[in-house]
Design an enzyme around this catalytic site. Structure first.
Site, mmCIF file in Angstrom:
data_model
loop_
_atom_site.group_PDB
_atom_site.id
_atom_site.type_symbol
_atom_site.label_atom_id
_atom_site.label_comp_id
_atom_site.label_asym_id
_atom_site.label_seq_id
_atom_site.Cartn_x
_atom_site.Cartn_y
_atom_site.Cartn_z
ATOM 1 N N TRP A 71 26.527 0.737 9.268
ATOM 2 C CA TRP A 71 26.354 0.923 10.719
ATOM 3 C C TRP A 71 25.020 1.571 11.056
ATOM 4 O O TRP A 71 24.487 1.388 12.147
ATOM 5 C CB TRP A 71 27.516 1.732 11.313
ATOM 6 C CG TRP A 71 27.696 3.143 10.782
ATOM 7 C CD1 TRP A 71 28.567 3.546 9.816
ATOM 8 C CD2 TRP A 71 27.003 4.335 11.207
ATOM 9 N NE1 TRP A 71 28.457 4.907 9.608
ATOM 10 C CE2 TRP A 71 27.510 5.416 10.448
ATOM 11 C CE3 TRP A 71 26.016 4.583 12.156
ATOM 12 C CZ2 TRP A 71 27.048 6.724 10.596
ATOM 13 C CZ3 TRP A 71 25.555 5.899 12.314
ATOM 14 C CH2 TRP A 71 26.073 6.946 11.535
ATOM 15 N N TRP B 294 32.936 9.655 28.803
ATOM 16 C CA TRP B 294 32.605 9.295 27.405
ATOM 17 C C TRP B 294 31.188 9.740 27.058
ATOM 18 O O TRP B 294 30.906 10.189 25.955
ATOM 19 C CB TRP B 294 32.746 7.782 27.188
ATOM 20 C CG TRP B 294 34.141 7.392 26.795
ATOM 21 C CD1 TRP B 294 35.088 6.842 27.605
ATOM 22 C CD2 TRP B 294 34.748 7.520 25.491
ATOM 23 N NE1 TRP B 294 36.244 6.628 26.888
ATOM 24 C CE2 TRP B 294 36.060 7.031 25.589
ATOM 25 C CE3 TRP B 294 34.307 8.005 24.259
ATOM 26 C CZ2 TRP B 294 36.937 7.006 24.502
ATOM 27 C CZ3 TRP B 294 35.172 7.982 23.171
ATOM 28 C CH2 TRP B 294 36.471 7.495 23.300
ATOM 29 N N TRP C 77 28.350 3.611 17.581
ATOM 30 C CA TRP C 77 28.337 2.868 16.311
ATOM 31 C C TRP C 77 29.454 3.383 15.404
ATOM 32 O O TRP C 77 30.152 2.605 14.765
ATOM 33 C CB TRP C 77 26.964 2.950 15.625
ATOM 34 C CG TRP C 77 26.051 1.865 16.132
ATOM 35 C CD1 TRP C 77 25.136 1.971 17.132
ATOM 36 C CD2 TRP C 77 26.029 0.495 15.699
ATOM 37 N NE1 TRP C 77 24.536 0.751 17.353
ATOM 38 C CE2 TRP C 77 25.057 -0.168 16.484
ATOM 39 C CE3 TRP C 77 26.716 -0.241 14.734
ATOM 40 C CZ2 TRP C 77 24.759 -1.525 16.323
ATOM 41 C CZ3 TRP C 77 26.420 -1.597 14.572
ATOM 42 C CH2 TRP C 77 25.461 -2.229 15.364
ATOM 43 N N TRP D 195 28.974 -0.510 1.316
ATOM 44 C CA TRP D 195 28.248 -1.427 2.203
ATOM 45 C C TRP D 195 27.558 -2.507 1.375
ATOM 46 O O TRP D 195 27.211 -2.278 0.209
ATOM 47 C CB TRP D 195 27.204 -0.655 3.018
ATOM 48 C CG TRP D 195 27.797 0.421 3.877
ATOM 49 C CD1 TRP D 195 27.730 1.760 3.671
ATOM 50 C CD2 TRP D 195 28.574 0.245 5.060
ATOM 51 N NE1 TRP D 195 28.407 2.435 4.658
ATOM 52 C CE2 TRP D 195 28.933 1.526 5.531
ATOM 53 C CE3 TRP D 195 29.010 -0.873 5.792
ATOM 54 C CZ2 TRP D 195 29.690 1.731 6.678
ATOM 55 C CZ3 TRP D 195 29.765 -0.661 6.942
ATOM 56 C CH2 TRP D 195 30.101 0.615 7.366
ATOM 57 N N GLU E 135 34.056 6.792 32.196
ATOM 58 C CA GLU E 135 32.953 6.317 31.335
ATOM 59 C C GLU E 135 31.837 7.371 31.305
ATOM 60 O O GLU E 135 31.232 7.623 30.260
ATOM 61 C CB GLU E 135 32.411 4.970 31.814
ATOM 62 C CG GLU E 135 33.425 3.835 31.731
ATOM 63 C CD GLU E 135 34.018 3.655 30.341
ATOM 64 O OE1 GLU E 135 33.305 3.814 29.341
ATOM 65 O OE2 GLU E 135 35.239 3.359 30.258
ATOM 66 N N ASN F 199 28.269 -3.726 27.495
ATOM 67 C CA ASN F 199 29.049 -2.863 26.589
ATOM 68 C C ASN F 199 30.057 -3.646 25.747
ATOM 69 O O ASN F 199 30.193 -3.407 24.544
ATOM 70 C CB ASN F 199 29.780 -1.781 27.397
ATOM 71 C CG ASN F 199 30.593 -0.873 26.490
ATOM 72 O OD1 ASN F 199 30.045 -0.233 25.601
ATOM 73 N ND2 ASN F 199 31.907 -0.847 26.677
HETATM 74 P P1 FAD Z 1 28.838 1.481 33.255
HETATM 75 O O1 FAD Z 1 30.036 0.731 32.824
HETATM 76 O O2 FAD Z 1 28.389 1.298 34.655
HETATM 77 O O3 FAD Z 1 29.141 3.001 32.938
HETATM 78 C C1 FAD Z 1 28.504 4.081 33.632
HETATM 79 C C2 FAD Z 1 27.895 5.028 32.643
HETATM 80 O O4 FAD Z 1 28.905 5.565 31.804
HETATM 81 C C3 FAD Z 1 26.888 4.399 31.711
HETATM 82 O O5 FAD Z 1 25.620 4.284 32.307
HETATM 83 C C4 FAD Z 1 26.909 5.354 30.537
HETATM 84 O O6 FAD Z 1 26.144 6.502 30.789
HETATM 85 C C5 FAD Z 1 28.377 5.765 30.495
HETATM 86 N N1 FAD Z 1 29.086 4.923 29.538
HETATM 87 C C6 FAD Z 1 29.654 3.720 29.741
HETATM 88 N N2 FAD Z 1 30.219 3.275 28.587
HETATM 89 C C7 FAD Z 1 29.995 4.223 27.662
HETATM 90 C C8 FAD Z 1 30.308 4.361 26.281
HETATM 91 N N3 FAD Z 1 30.981 3.428 25.604
HETATM 92 N N4 FAD Z 1 29.891 5.470 25.630
HETATM 93 C C9 FAD Z 1 29.220 6.438 26.273
HETATM 94 N N5 FAD Z 1 28.883 6.371 27.580
HETATM 95 C C10 FAD Z 1 29.259 5.268 28.256
HETATM 96 N N6 FAD Z 1 24.953 3.836 25.844
HETATM 97 C C11 FAD Z 1 23.791 4.487 26.025
HETATM 98 O O7 FAD Z 1 23.565 5.033 27.115
HETATM 99 N N7 FAD Z 1 22.859 4.566 25.029
HETATM 100 C C12 FAD Z 1 23.047 3.990 23.815
HETATM 101 O O8 FAD Z 1 22.197 4.108 22.930
HETATM 102 C C13 FAD Z 1 24.251 3.273 23.591
HETATM 103 N N8 FAD Z 1 24.489 2.647 22.412
HETATM 104 C C14 FAD Z 1 25.667 1.960 22.229
HETATM 105 C C15 FAD Z 1 25.910 1.347 20.995
HETATM 106 C C16 FAD Z 1 27.092 0.643 20.785
HETATM 107 C C17 FAD Z 1 27.353 0.010 19.438
HETATM 108 C C18 FAD Z 1 28.039 0.554 21.822
HETATM 109 C C19 FAD Z 1 29.339 -0.183 21.608
HETATM 110 C C20 FAD Z 1 27.818 1.169 23.041
HETATM 111 C C21 FAD Z 1 26.634 1.884 23.263
HETATM 112 N N9 FAD Z 1 26.386 2.538 24.487
HETATM 113 C C22 FAD Z 1 25.218 3.219 24.665
HETATM 114 C C23 FAD Z 1 27.433 2.661 25.515
HETATM 115 C C24 FAD Z 1 27.480 1.582 26.595
HETATM 116 O O9 FAD Z 1 27.390 0.300 26.037
HETATM 117 C C25 FAD Z 1 26.409 1.723 27.656
HETATM 118 O O10 FAD Z 1 26.349 3.053 28.124
HETATM 119 C C26 FAD Z 1 26.726 0.807 28.849
HETATM 120 O O11 FAD Z 1 26.756 -0.528 28.431
HETATM 121 C C27 FAD Z 1 25.706 1.001 29.914
HETATM 122 O O12 FAD Z 1 25.894 0.080 30.943
HETATM 123 P P2 FAD Z 1 26.199 0.575 32.409
HETATM 124 O O13 FAD Z 1 25.286 1.682 32.765
HETATM 125 O O14 FAD Z 1 26.188 -0.637 33.293
HETATM 126 O O15 FAD Z 1 27.670 1.140 32.224
#
Ligand code: FAD
Length: 490
Positions: free
Chosen positions: A372, A291, A395, A319, A288, A354
């Protein structure tokens, strides 16, 4: 790691400005460590960037910034320094600071979005021409976007090969400790008072639900520690369950650079060596973080990602203009409980799980067929972790228009997603309290509840809770028909 221009000995006595941006920490901060190692006096600086071309920070981000700068300022003061605050055009502010203090060098950690890259390279060439030393470092990524290339020397577009290559490149640099002391300059330049920036909302103060967060470096370290001694052991499964505390909640800390990915990388590896974290769960978690890296990589190589479809065929998509639909979505009043729970969690806490982010984004894009970019903008304003790369890439991932995206025809069904990932309705009951007394089997589709169940739960559809604003099955068909135009253009 660093790229320093040759030093001009005649100016090396002047202090160094350390320009903090999205690296609000003292430990493992390469720009700060390099500046201290240069032996110069240190002027820590934060500039609230305000020029017409800069995207203003959203409301939730401003809240976080306020708290994070307070914590950083205190940590700097405890080391004999002072965090200088300025607002406006960074190029202008830096020039003024240099003139006022005789600074001979500026240090910063690099950023990767188009505006920051253009701004920083302009500042670098201007100041270098005036014999100011510029030192820029990598403080926020495991691998910078230009370093990871495929066999043909091109940027990756697909995550799995990207991450295979990128993770093998992560080097074993030991953590840079926070400096014990920050030598002060002879003259301190003028600083704004943080309180005068009014970053904390008033009239009304809508941030009361943010109180679970602890912005700042220590808060980030605590969140990581809590995760590595707890939720990581079940991360692979629990990360999808919004009713369970199954993730790290590190994203706002990472966005503001209160912790860096290298610190996370090292701590996760240490936890696996100690046996505190199973390898498979640690791998999933690090992917993650992968990602996050991939999205920065994509944004750097496709800098218009926040505005333009990564796949141009999506430009053909029609749209819908639907203000009532957008309003219902953003207020958590769509009549689909998992969507409404997510949007209300976001509004109240500045965060959304997420899995639920994917569900609400799919609903806006596919069920309502709203662009979007409107969803991206709403998230930009309301998310504490709002990040240009992560927000735009995710997005577009949901829309199907992004790099390595979910196929457009995979349309989330908000009812079955709710049933699968919130089977007992724990999450929905928390955020949509007017449905809290509905039985488990109907909580994700209240319109299927019997009149008796509804009465006993105190639910009157259309009065205490909205009826669904669209019929998902029909909306799905409508979206797929519109998508046919994209497919034909691809
Ligand atoms: P954990 O599951 O603990 O993951 C650890 C770290 O991995 C996160 O803190 C983050 O840095 C990274 N990570 C995890 N999932 C993703 C992912 N899908 N994409 C990229 N990095 C990820 N994340 C943001 O940081 N900023 C945003 O503006 C953002 N916008 C989003 C918009 C949409 C529509 C979606 C579907 C996801 C978005 N995310 C965004 C990704 C993700 O939802 C969050 O990073 C995550 O929910 C953060 O929670 P956590 O730190 O507990 O994640």
């Amino acid at each position: 790691m660093t790229s320093a221009l040759p030093q001009d000995p005649s100016r090396s006595a002047g202090p160094a400005i350390v320009w903090f941006r999205q690296d609000l920490r003292l430990a493992d901060n390469p720009a700060l460590a390099d500046a201290v190692a240069s032996g110069r006096a240190i002027i820590p600086l934060y500039i609230l960037h305000e020029t017409p071309d800069a995207r203003p920070l959203g409301g939730a981000s401003l809240w976080w910034l306020d708290k994070s700068l307070t914590v950083l300022g205190d940590a700097i003061a405890a080391r004999g320094g002072k965090l200088v605050l300025r607002r406006g055009d960074p190029a202008h502010q830096l020039r003024e600071m240099i003139a006022a203090t005789g600074a001979s060098a500026v240090y910063w950690n690099r950023l990767y979005d188009k505006h920051a890259v253009a701004r920083d390279s302009g500042i670098k060439s201007d100041l270098t021409a005036d014999r100011i030393e510029i030192v820029s470092c990598n403080g926020s990524l495991l691998n910078e976007p230009w370093t990871v290339r495929n066999g043909s020397g091109e940027a990756y577009r697909v995550f799995t090969p990207y991450w295979r290559a990128a993770r093998a490149m992560v080097d074993d640099v030991p953590e840079l400790p926070a400096p014990g002391r920050l030598p002060p300059p002879r003259i301190w330049p003028e600083s704004d008072a943080l309180a005068h920036w009014s970053l904390h909302p008033t009239t009304p103060d809508w941030s009361t639900g943010f109180s679970d967060w602890t912005p700042g470096e220590a808060g980030a370290a605590t969140a990581l520690d809590r995760f590595l001694t707890g939720a990581i052991s079940g991360y692979g499964d629990n990360r999808n369950l919004p009713g369970v505390e199954g993730t790290s909640r590190l994203s706002p800390h990472l966005h503001f650079g209160e912790i860096g990915p290298r610190q996370i990388w090292r701590a996760v590896h240490a936890a696996t060596v100690k046996g505190a974290a199973p390898d498979s769960e640690a791998d999933k978690f690090l992917s993650e973080i992968g990602w996050r890296e991939f999205n920065h990589h994509i944004l750097f190589h496709w800098p218009d990602l926040p505005r333009d479809n990564f796949k141009p065929a999506f430009d053909q998509f029609t749209w819908r203009e639907d203000e009532p639909g957008f309003r219902a979505w953003s207020r958590g009043q769509t009549g689909y409980p998992i969507v409404d729970a997510g949007m209300r969690e976001l509004w109240t806490t500045g965060f959304m799980h997420n899995r639920v982010r994917m569900i609400v984004a799919s609903f806006l894009i596919k069920d309502l067929m709203i662009d979007w970019r409107r969803g991206e903008a709403w998230f930009w304003d309301t998310l504490l972790d709002a990040d240009i790369a992560q927000n735009a890439a995710n997005w577009q991932w949901v829309a199907g228009s992004g790099a390595d995206a979910s196929p457009y025809f995979r349309i989330f069904n908000p009812v079955t997603q709710g049933q699968k990932f919130d089977p007992k309705g724990v999450y929905v009951r928390r955020w949509v309290p007017e449905l809290a007394r509905l039985p488990e089997d109907v909580i994700h589709a209240p319109w299927t509840a019997s009149p008796l169940d509804l009465r006993q739960a105190g639910v009157a559809l259309g009065q205490t809770y909205p009826a669904p604003i669209v019929d998902h099955a029909k909306a799905r068909d409508r979206a797929l028909a519109a998508y046919a135009a994209v497919r034909n253009a691809a």
